[in-house]
Design a protein around this motif. Sequence first.
Motif, mmCIF file in Angstrom:
data_model
loop_
_atom_site.group_PDB
_atom_site.id
_atom_site.type_symbol
_atom_site.label_atom_id
_atom_site.label_comp_id
_atom_site.label_asym_id
_atom_site.label_seq_id
_atom_site.Cartn_x
_atom_site.Cartn_y
_atom_site.Cartn_z
ATOM 1 N N GLN A 156 0.836 -1.223 0.000
ATOM 2 C CA GLN A 156 0.000 0.000 0.000
ATOM 3 C C GLN A 156 0.857 1.254 0.000
ATOM 4 O OE1 GLN A 156 -2.771 -1.067 3.326
ATOM 5 N NE2 GLN A 156 -4.268 -0.182 1.924
ATOM 6 N N MET A 172 5.250 -15.324 -8.978
ATOM 7 C CA MET A 172 4.395 -15.072 -10.141
ATOM 8 C C MET A 172 4.910 -13.930 -11.009
ATOM 9 S SD MET A 172 2.112 -17.349 -9.783
ATOM 10 C CE MET A 172 2.216 -18.593 -8.502
ATOM 11 N N ILE A 190 4.858 -14.551 -14.766
ATOM 12 C CA ILE A 190 3.532 -14.516 -15.397
ATOM 13 C C ILE A 190 3.128 -13.069 -15.692
ATOM 14 C CG2 ILE A 190 1.069 -14.934 -14.984
ATOM 15 C CD1 ILE A 190 1.924 -17.429 -13.404
ATOM 16 N N TYR A 191 3.325 -12.189 -14.729
ATOM 17 C CA TYR A 191 2.936 -10.786 -14.925
ATOM 18 C C TYR A 191 3.834 -10.108 -15.949
ATOM 19 C CZ TYR A 191 -0.417 -10.996 -11.147
ATOM 20 O OH TYR A 191 -1.523 -11.309 -10.380
ATOM 21 N N ALA A 202 5.113 -11.597 -18.459
ATOM 22 C CA ALA A 202 4.703 -12.107 -19.768
ATOM 23 C C ALA A 202 3.416 -11.417 -20.246
ATOM 24 C CB ALA A 202 4.485 -13.613 -19.680
ATOM 25 N N ARG A 203 2.614 -11.002 -19.272
ATOM 26 C CA ARG A 203 1.317 -10.422 -19.639
ATOM 27 C C ARG A 203 1.394 -8.920 -19.872
ATOM 28 N NH1 ARG A 203 -2.323 -8.047 -21.029
ATOM 29 N NH2 ARG A 203 -4.545 -8.247 -20.534
ATOM 30 N N TYR A 204 2.161 -8.233 -19.031
ATOM 31 C CA TYR A 204 2.157 -6.782 -19.076
ATOM 32 C C TYR A 204 3.512 -6.229 -19.500
ATOM 33 C CZ TYR A 204 -2.081 -7.372 -16.295
ATOM 34 O OH TYR A 204 -3.333 -7.746 -15.848
ATOM 35 N N ASN A 262 -8.518 -0.519 4.074
ATOM 36 C CA ASN A 262 -8.197 -1.901 3.688
ATOM 37 C C ASN A 262 -7.686 -2.682 4.885
ATOM 38 O OD1 ASN A 262 -8.721 -1.657 0.864
ATOM 39 N ND2 ASN A 262 -6.879 -0.385 0.764
ATOM 40 N N ASP A 269 -2.537 -9.885 5.735
ATOM 41 C CA ASP A 269 -2.303 -10.555 4.461
ATOM 42 C C ASP A 269 -2.954 -11.918 4.457
ATOM 43 O OD1 ASP A 269 0.430 -8.826 4.859
ATOM 44 O OD2 ASP A 269 -0.205 -9.017 2.773
ATOM 45 N N GLU A 322 0.309 -22.711 -3.031
ATOM 46 C CA GLU A 322 0.877 -22.548 -4.366
ATOM 47 C C GLU A 322 -0.222 -22.518 -5.440
ATOM 48 O OE1 GLU A 322 4.002 -25.410 -4.909
ATOM 49 O OE2 GLU A 322 4.556 -24.598 -6.875
ATOM 50 N N ALA A 354 -2.277 -19.253 -5.295
ATOM 51 C CA ALA A 354 -1.494 -18.135 -5.833
ATOM 52 C C ALA A 354 -1.532 -18.178 -7.361
ATOM 53 C CB ALA A 354 -0.051 -18.229 -5.333
ATOM 54 N N LEU A 355 -1.461 -19.386 -7.905
ATOM 55 C CA LEU A 355 -1.499 -19.535 -9.365
ATOM 56 C C LEU A 355 -2.861 -19.143 -9.914
ATOM 57 C CD1 LEU A 355 0.577 -20.601 -11.430
ATOM 58 C CD2 LEU A 355 -0.601 -22.789 -11.348
ATOM 59 N N THR A 393 -5.029 -17.123 -8.550
ATOM 60 C CA THR A 393 -5.178 -15.669 -8.393
ATOM 61 C C THR A 393 -4.459 -14.940 -9.515
ATOM 62 O OG1 THR A 393 -5.260 -15.945 -5.992
ATOM 63 C CG2 THR A 393 -4.826 -13.730 -6.820
ATOM 64 N N ALA A 394 -3.226 -15.397 -9.774
ATOM 65 C CA ALA A 394 -2.452 -14.749 -10.846
ATOM 66 C C ALA A 394 -3.128 -14.961 -12.196
ATOM 67 C CB ALA A 394 -1.032 -15.326 -10.863
ATOM 68 N N ASP A 420 -5.975 -12.693 -12.530
ATOM 69 C CA ASP A 420 -5.510 -11.308 -12.621
ATOM 70 C C ASP A 420 -4.978 -10.969 -14.006
ATOM 71 O OD1 ASP A 420 -3.243 -9.242 -10.622
ATOM 72 O OD2 ASP A 420 -5.236 -8.845 -11.450
ATOM 73 N N VAL A 421 -4.289 -11.928 -14.619
ATOM 74 C CA VAL A 421 -3.710 -11.630 -15.943
ATOM 75 C C VAL A 421 -4.665 -12.035 -17.053
ATOM 76 C CG1 VAL A 421 -1.355 -11.850 -15.088
ATOM 77 C CG2 VAL A 421 -2.457 -13.837 -16.123
ATOM 78 N N HIS A 447 2.268 -23.626 -14.296
ATOM 79 C CA HIS A 447 2.835 -22.274 -14.189
ATOM 80 C C HIS A 447 3.685 -21.969 -15.414
ATOM 81 C CE1 HIS A 447 4.925 -19.162 -11.377
ATOM 82 N NE2 HIS A 447 5.262 -18.904 -12.621
ATOM 83 N N MET A 465 1.614 -21.582 -18.526
ATOM 84 C CA MET A 465 0.845 -20.329 -18.502
ATOM 85 C C MET A 465 1.739 -19.170 -18.946
ATOM 86 S SD MET A 465 -1.683 -19.248 -15.441
ATOM 87 C CE MET A 465 -0.834 -18.079 -14.462
ATOM 88 N N THR A 466 2.948 -19.141 -18.429
ATOM 89 C CA THR A 466 3.894 -18.077 -18.787
ATOM 90 C C THR A 466 4.193 -18.115 -20.277
ATOM 91 O OG1 THR A 466 4.930 -18.306 -16.613
ATOM 92 C CG2 THR A 466 6.147 -17.084 -18.259
ATOM 93 N N LEU A 491 1.310 -16.915 -22.492
ATOM 94 C CA LEU A 491 1.203 -15.457 -22.533
ATOM 95 C C LEU A 491 2.327 -14.855 -23.368
ATOM 96 C CD1 LEU A 491 0.330 -14.746 -18.793
ATOM 97 C CD2 LEU A 491 -1.064 -14.040 -20.745
ATOM 98 N N ARG A 492 3.531 -15.347 -23.120
ATOM 99 C CA ARG A 492 4.703 -14.659 -23.671
ATOM 100 C C ARG A 492 4.954 -15.004 -25.126
ATOM 101 N NH1 ARG A 492 10.853 -14.944 -21.254
ATOM 102 N NH2 ARG A 492 11.663 -13.188 -22.471
#
Lengths: 208, 431
Positions: free
Chosen positions: A17, A40, A43-44, A46-48, B297, B301, B306, B309-310, B312-313, B316-317, B352, B355-356, B359-360
């Motif tokens: 934050q 991750m 992954i980010y 690769a996407r952005y 907020n 946390d 694992e 997290a995958l 969520t990612a 998100d993407v 994982h 997925m990468t 995208l890439r």
Amino acid sequence: MKKTRALIVDDQKISRQLFENFVRSSDKYELIRSIDTAKMVDIYMARYSVDLIIMDIVMGDGSNGLDACEYVKNNYPDVKLIAVTSMAEASFIERSKAIGVESFWYKEASREPLLDIMERTIAGESVYPDSAPVIKIGLTDSSDFSNAEMAVLRELTTGAENTEIAARLQISVNTVKSHIRHMLDKTGFQNRTELAIEARLKGIVVPL
Amino acid sequence: MNTVMSIPALRILFAAAFLSLTWGAVFLLRLRISNTRFGKSRERIKALATFLIFACSYFMLEVMMNINGRRELSTVSSVALFFGSFPLWICTVLLLILVVVFIYLMKDYRQWSNDHISNLSIKESIDLLSAGVAVYTEKGLPVVINPVMDNIGVAAFGENMYGSTGLYEKLLGYDKDVIRAGDEYYTFRKNRFNIDGVECVEFICDNVSDEYKTAGLLKEENERLKRMNEHLKELNSTIDSYVIENEILNAKVMVHDRLGQTLLATQKYLLDGDSVDEERSGELLDMWKENIGFMSNSMDDQKNDELMALLTAAEDVGVGLVFNGKALTGDDFYDCFGTDTYPAHIALTAIHECMTNTLRHAKGDEVYITAERKDGSCSMVITNNGSRVSQVVEKGGLKSLRSLVENSGGRMEILTDEGFMLRINIRTGRE
């Protein structure tokens, strides 16, 4: 003016934050994402399209920000990196420089605001502190330990025996014992357990 | 002419002198012979020398004593008569010669004693050793046993050197390297050798109590250090939590400090009244926005595993993960691969990585996973909806994935004929 696209990676929500606020407070930056694990990052990335990453080093899930920095530098060499940490572990600075991380910032100890570091980094400057923060441990300061002693201390905090430490560092067992003895003499601690616990609690060494 | 026989007082004097000197000479001679190496002839020579001296002294004594003063020649031996007829001066000379011989023997013995170790001194030395020494013949007859070995025998076996062959048998049958005798520890060894054709067995015990106790203490110390190291390992995981909590606390303190600054700035702003301006108002508003942002907020946390997290990612993407025809969920995944298992870890790493790469490289947004578990193995096929790739270079993530799979005894295959396809077969026997 093209905004610098920033990615924040920090496992602590409150830290994220704060960094998000820094980024949003300036018109020069665009916050792409703020994520809580270094695992991750690939992954980010690769996407952005990202120009700047603020990367925490020690993550609660065991992922290592410096490993992620190395991945980014190997695969996206144009992306600028700022490694951030609250740990006084001296080897973080050395490894960051070796990887090619542009800048380094201590969360509590740095006098310069992060925003200044970000601007200087984007401008092409490499901003590093002169040394790791000096932390008092026992009767001495963390700066009193030699590099070799710090290496032994780092392994000691993992609970390794002297023979294991010697094998990992490729030194003799007697050398390991000697370093431990010197550190105990400097700190005034009674035994290695006390030394290891204090070193970990104060963040002087962080076994990654 | 006066003879010794004719003077009674002189007779007795001479007799006493001869007797003393001959007995002394005999004693010294026997000692001297005993301490020299005549080997098996030693005893015979000693006996011969003793006989000769006694013979001479007997006849001299017979002559000198003649207690009853008998002149009957038939009662006195011819040899005695021969010696008795010596004039006084000859007897005196003989006596003097005997004195000289005696003194010589005495000096010779003393000289020899200073230059040689006698059997007695050897025995005394062995008795004074701190080690236990015992030598027996093969039949169990003791040759030498020192007090230390005797004490060891009593303390360790309840046998002493006087108890027939008990101690010998116990020592002969003992086959360890260390003997404990009470609070003392001794190393134990036995040797066999030959002394003058007689087979002997030697037992030697060295006191190593100090070393043994030190080794015992060292062992205890090593155990203690080992426990400390294990404790440290356990502590490591809890210390991480402590450090993280400490970080959170420091951050919260900073947030509270900023809130405090904002309050103070607001107070000043309100108190200043006429001197406010838009710029200052704007700054104050930003400060409040920032602080409200922190407080609105949750500061806690969420810990994700694992897979979560995958997922969520992926959300998100904007990548869809399809598992066996439907959206991937934790339940479906763990039903197939198990929870916290090595196959689950490999599967997640594969998803994982794919997925990468989707995208890439393939520029896709959906990853399709087909998995099946049977006969002690799990097979997975992963594809995507991205563009076809003609060649896949295994480096970085794919290379690490292959190592993971093959080290677990599995197989990995990458096909590019109809788009990217990753096939993995994992043994589920390994956890």
